[in-house]
Scaffold this motif. Structure first.
Motif, PDB file in Angstrom:
ATOM      1  N   LYS A   1      36.249  34.532  46.623  1.00 36.53           N
ATOM      2  CA  LYS A   1      35.269  35.175  45.737  1.00 36.53           C
ATOM      3  C   LYS A   1      35.558  36.680  45.651  1.00 36.53           C
ATOM      4  O   LYS A   1      35.616  37.263  44.565  1.00 36.53           O
ATOM      5  N   ALA A   2      35.752  37.303  46.809  1.00 34.57           N
ATOM      6  CA  ALA A   2      36.000  38.755  46.824  1.00 34.57           C
ATOM      7  C   ALA A   2      37.304  39.098  46.118  1.00 34.57           C
ATOM      8  O   ALA A   2      37.385  40.070  45.355  1.00 34.57           O
ATOM      9  N   MET A   3      38.322  38.300  46.330  1.00 34.19           N
ATOM     10  CA  MET A   3      39.642  38.591  45.744  1.00 34.19           C
ATOM     11  C   MET A   3      39.633  38.399  44.227  1.00 34.19           C
ATOM     12  O   MET A   3      40.176  39.230  43.478  1.00 34.19           O
ATOM     13  N   SER A   4      39.001  37.315  43.771  1.00 33.79           N
ATOM     14  CA  SER A   4      38.999  37.083  42.314  1.00 33.79           C
ATOM     15  C   SER A   4      38.119  38.127  41.621  1.00 33.79           C
ATOM     16  O   SER A   4      38.433  38.593  40.514  1.00 33.79           O
ATOM     17  N   MET A   5      37.053  38.529  42.296  1.00 30.78           N
ATOM     18  CA  MET A   5      36.178  39.584  41.739  1.00 30.78           C
ATOM     19  C   MET A   5      36.969  40.891  41.590  1.00 30.78           C
ATOM     20  O   MET A   5      36.872  41.589  40.576  1.00 30.78           O
ATOM     21  N   ASN A   6      37.762  41.155  42.595  1.00 34.39           N
ATOM     22  CA  ASN A   6      38.587  42.360  42.581  1.00 34.39           C
ATOM     23  C   ASN A   6      39.583  42.348  41.416  1.00 34.39           C
ATOM     24  O   ASN A   6      39.797  43.370  40.757  1.00 34.39           O
ATOM     25  N   LEU A   7      40.187  41.190  41.201  1.00 39.19           N
ATOM     26  CA  LEU A   7      41.139  41.069  40.084  1.00 39.19           C
ATOM     27  C   LEU A   7      40.414  41.312  38.758  1.00 39.19           C
ATOM     28  O   LEU A   7      40.909  42.042  37.886  1.00 39.19           O
TER      29      LEU A   7
ATOM     30  N   VAL B   1      38.757  30.635  37.037  1.00 34.00           N
ATOM     31  CA  VAL B   1      38.454  30.213  38.410  1.00 34.00           C
ATOM     32  C   VAL B   1      38.096  28.733  38.482  1.00 34.00           C
ATOM     33  O   VAL B   1      37.591  28.150  37.524  1.00 34.00           O
ATOM     34  N   TRP B   2      38.376  28.164  39.655  1.00 29.98           N
ATOM     35  CA  TRP B   2      37.917  26.806  39.984  1.00 29.98           C
ATOM     36  C   TRP B   2      37.502  26.807  41.443  1.00 29.98           C
ATOM     37  O   TRP B   2      38.123  27.466  42.277  1.00 29.98           O
ATOM     38  N   ASN B   3      36.446  26.058  41.730  1.00 34.36           N
ATOM     39  CA  ASN B   3      36.041  25.851  43.113  1.00 34.36           C
ATOM     40  C   ASN B   3      35.553  24.412  43.240  1.00 34.36           C
ATOM     41  O   ASN B   3      34.957  23.873  42.302  1.00 34.36           O
TER      42      ASN B   3
ATOM     43  N   SER C   1      29.569  25.110  41.084  1.00 34.52           N
ATOM     44  CA  SER C   1      28.497  26.088  40.813  1.00 34.52           C
ATOM     45  C   SER C   1      28.841  27.485  41.345  1.00 34.52           C
ATOM     46  O   SER C   1      28.323  28.487  40.845  1.00 34.52           O
ATOM     47  N   LYS C   2      29.737  27.543  42.342  1.00 30.77           N
ATOM     48  CA  LYS C   2      30.097  28.859  42.896  1.00 30.77           C
ATOM     49  C   LYS C   2      30.892  29.704  41.903  1.00 30.77           C
ATOM     50  O   LYS C   2      31.139  30.880  42.130  1.00 30.77           O
ATOM     51  N   CYS C   3      31.319  29.075  40.792  1.00 27.10           N
ATOM     52  CA  CYS C   3      32.071  29.837  39.768  1.00 27.10           C
ATOM     53  C   CYS C   3      31.133  30.737  38.953  1.00 27.10           C
ATOM     54  O   CYS C   3      31.585  31.726  38.360  1.00 27.10           O
ATOM     55  N   ASN C   4      29.852  30.383  38.923  1.00 24.84           N
ATOM     56  CA  ASN C   4      28.936  31.054  37.977  1.00 24.84           C
ATOM     57  C   ASN C   4      28.883  32.570  38.155  1.00 24.84           C
ATOM     58  O   ASN C   4      28.868  33.309  37.178  1.00 24.84           O
ATOM     59  N   GLU C   5      28.846  33.012  39.418  1.00 25.38           N
ATOM     60  CA  GLU C   5      28.753  34.448  39.663  1.00 25.38           C
ATOM     61  C   GLU C   5      29.969  35.186  39.093  1.00 25.38           C
ATOM     62  O   GLU C   5      29.857  36.294  38.570  1.00 25.38           O
ATOM     63  N   LEU C   6      31.126  34.542  39.194  1.00 24.68           N
ATOM     64  CA  LEU C   6      32.350  35.159  38.665  1.00 24.68           C
ATOM     65  C   LEU C   6      32.319  35.200  37.139  1.00 24.68           C
ATOM     66  O   LEU C   6      32.798  36.160  36.524  1.00 24.68           O
TER      67      LEU C   6
ATOM     68  N   SER D   1      36.663  32.949  33.342  1.00 19.46           N
ATOM     69  CA  SER D   1      36.507  31.649  32.682  1.00 19.46           C
ATOM     70  C   SER D   1      36.544  30.580  33.777  1.00 19.46           C
ATOM     71  O   SER D   1      37.075  30.823  34.866  1.00 19.46           O
ATOM     72  N   ILE D   2      36.030  29.400  33.455  1.00 23.11           N
ATOM     73  CA  ILE D   2      36.049  28.316  34.444  1.00 23.11           C
ATOM     74  C   ILE D   2      37.056  27.251  34.025  1.00 23.11           C
ATOM     75  O   ILE D   2      37.132  26.884  32.854  1.00 23.11           O
ATOM     76  N   GLY D   3      37.814  26.762  34.989  1.00 20.89           N
ATOM     77  CA  GLY D   3      38.625  25.559  34.789  1.00 20.89           C
ATOM     78  C   GLY D   3      37.905  24.440  35.523  1.00 20.89           C
ATOM     79  O   GLY D   3      37.452  24.631  36.642  1.00 20.89           O
ATOM     80  N   GLU D   4      37.829  23.271  34.890  1.00 19.48           N
ATOM     81  CA  GLU D   4      37.047  22.182  35.516  1.00 19.48           C
ATOM     82  C   GLU D   4      37.797  21.516  36.666  1.00 19.48           C
ATOM     83  O   GLU D   4      37.193  20.889  37.521  1.00 19.48           O
TER      84      GLU D   4
END
Ligand SMILES: NC(=O)C1=CN([C@@H]2O[C@H](COP(=O)(O)OP(=O)(O)OC[C@H]3O[C@@H](n4cnc5c(N)ncnc54)[C@H](OP(=O)(O)O)[C@@H]3O)[C@@H](O)[C@H]2O)C=CC1
Ligand SMILES: O=CCCC(=O)O
Length: 347
Positions: free
Chosen positions: A13-19, A28-30, A34-39, A45-48
């Motif tokens: 989360k911290a690394m992708s936010m930084n990017l 992003v994918w997780n 639901s953890k993608c929403n904050e990003l 964008s979300i990948g399923e």
């Protein structure tokens, strides 16, 4: 530059936010989607599925909990392998063993894709501030292509040669760190039990030859029993286990690391299930607030003695809230929680 990011735990989360904050387009994918929403709020964008992310992005980074997770995301249905190929790169920054990394590398390169392992030294805060140390190995071309991203994520990148060397370096570092944390915790307990003020010990250590950012950063929080997770205990135990296996393969005897691993292991395998049982007890307590009947019910549910209940209720009280306690085990706390375990076992 567009990158994919798989795994949005503490680090991901911290690394992708930084990017994102540094102008990268990130998909992003997780596993828990639901953890993608904050990003997404910050422009991601979300990948399923991992495959969808790889299909969209030329470069995909993964930051996953352990070897099983790293393998699953690549090899399982809808995984990375379904879309990786020539012209695409996959960078696994998770801490895994060299064998896992090599297996992933072989699978990716057999499709024509490029692979880099790039585990990191540094924890939640360095991840948030772009101060990680990146330990890369594998495809040199992909390493060079990834430097703009690594420059955002870290303060220094190393290219260590063939796949496996990054994983080995990371395991050696974390083996030292896990042993240090155990020695530090024992020192704090010893200072308390022998009548010293452990805060004085922190000051003395910080002025001497073994001063270091970990003791300085974690010491005061440990003395307040604050173990909110930066580097989870369960991951430190995983790294110690993998480092011991590396020692075994190389005929290196590591009695200090083995002893540290015993403490970490007892935290995640022996105490953790009991801790969860206390959560069950607490549910009962809510349903049957007082009296002998409720006590009997608790004993029936827990199959523990009263002494156990008392000891583990102490752990329960350490969790900040009932809701948090229900969803956490000791292994999810920071690895500095090893201090609590040493205190308990020495009681
Ligand atoms: N925290 C730290 O200080 C550091 C950690 N590391 C290493 O980085 C990696 C990530 O650590 P951290 O972010 O702390 O860990 P977390 O436990 O916070 O996050 C783990 C991530 O892995 C995902 N995951 C777990 N199992 C699977 C699976 N079977 N399939 C797919 N995804 C899975 C989780 O998904 P979900 O949300 O669905 O559970 C989550 O995104 C680990 O290898 C760790 O050792 C390295 C340096 C520092
Ligand atoms: O793997 C986790 C490392 C944590 C740290 O370097 O502080």
């Amino acid at each position: 530059m567009e990158v994919g990011f798989l795994g949005l735990g503490i680090m991901g989360k911290a690394m992708s936010m930084n990017l994102l904050k540094n102008g990268f387009k990130v998909t992003v994918w997780n596993r828990t989607l639901s953890k993608c929403n904050e990003l997404v709020e910050f422009g991601a964008s979300i990948g399923e599925t991992p495959a969808q992310v790889v299909k969209k992005c030329r470069l995909t980074i993964a930051m996953l909990s352990d070897p099983a997770a790293a393998l699953s995301v690549v090899f399982d249905k809808d995984g990375v392998l379904e879309q990786i190929g020539s012209g695409k790169g996959y960078i696994d920054m998770s801490t895994v063993d060299p064998e896992t990394s090599s297996k992933i590398s072989q699978a990716i390169t057999s499709t024509g894709g490029a692979f880099l392992e790039a585990p990191v030294s540094g924890s939640k805060q360095p991840a948030e501030t772009g101060q990680l140390v990146i330990l890369a190995a594998g495809d040199k071309g992909l390493y060079e292509e990834s430097i703009p991203a690594f420059d955002v994520l870290g303060k220094k990148s190393f290219f260590l040669g063939q796949v496996g060397n990054g994983a080995k370096m990371k395991l050696v570092v974390n083996m030292i760190m896990g042993s240090m944390m155990n020695a530090f915790s024992e020192g704090l307990v010893l200072s308390e039990r022998s009548g010293l003020n452990p805060h004085d010990l922190l000051d003395v250590l910080d002025l001497g030859a073994i001063a270091n950012p970990m003791f300085r950063g974690k010491g005061p929080a440990m003395l307040k029993s604050n173990h909110s997770p930066a580097f989870p205990l369960k991951h430190q135990q995983k790294d110690m286990r993998l480092a011991l296996a590396l020692g075994d393969e190389n005929a290196v005897s590591m009695p200090v690391a083995a002893a540290a691993n015993e403490v970490l292991l007892s935290a995640s395998t022996r105490i953790d299930p009991m801790y969860r049982t206390v959560m069950e007890i607490s549910f009962c307590e809510l349903s049957f607030p007082s009296g002998l009947a409720s006590h009997r019910r608790m004993l029936f549910w827990s199959r523990l003695t009263w002494i156990d209940i008392d000891a583990h209720s102490c752990q329960f009280r350490k969790a900040n809230s009932f809701k948090k306690a229900r969803s956490m085990g000791l292994g999810d706390l920071d690895f500095s929680a090893v201090y609590e375990i040493l205190k308990m076992t020495k009681d």
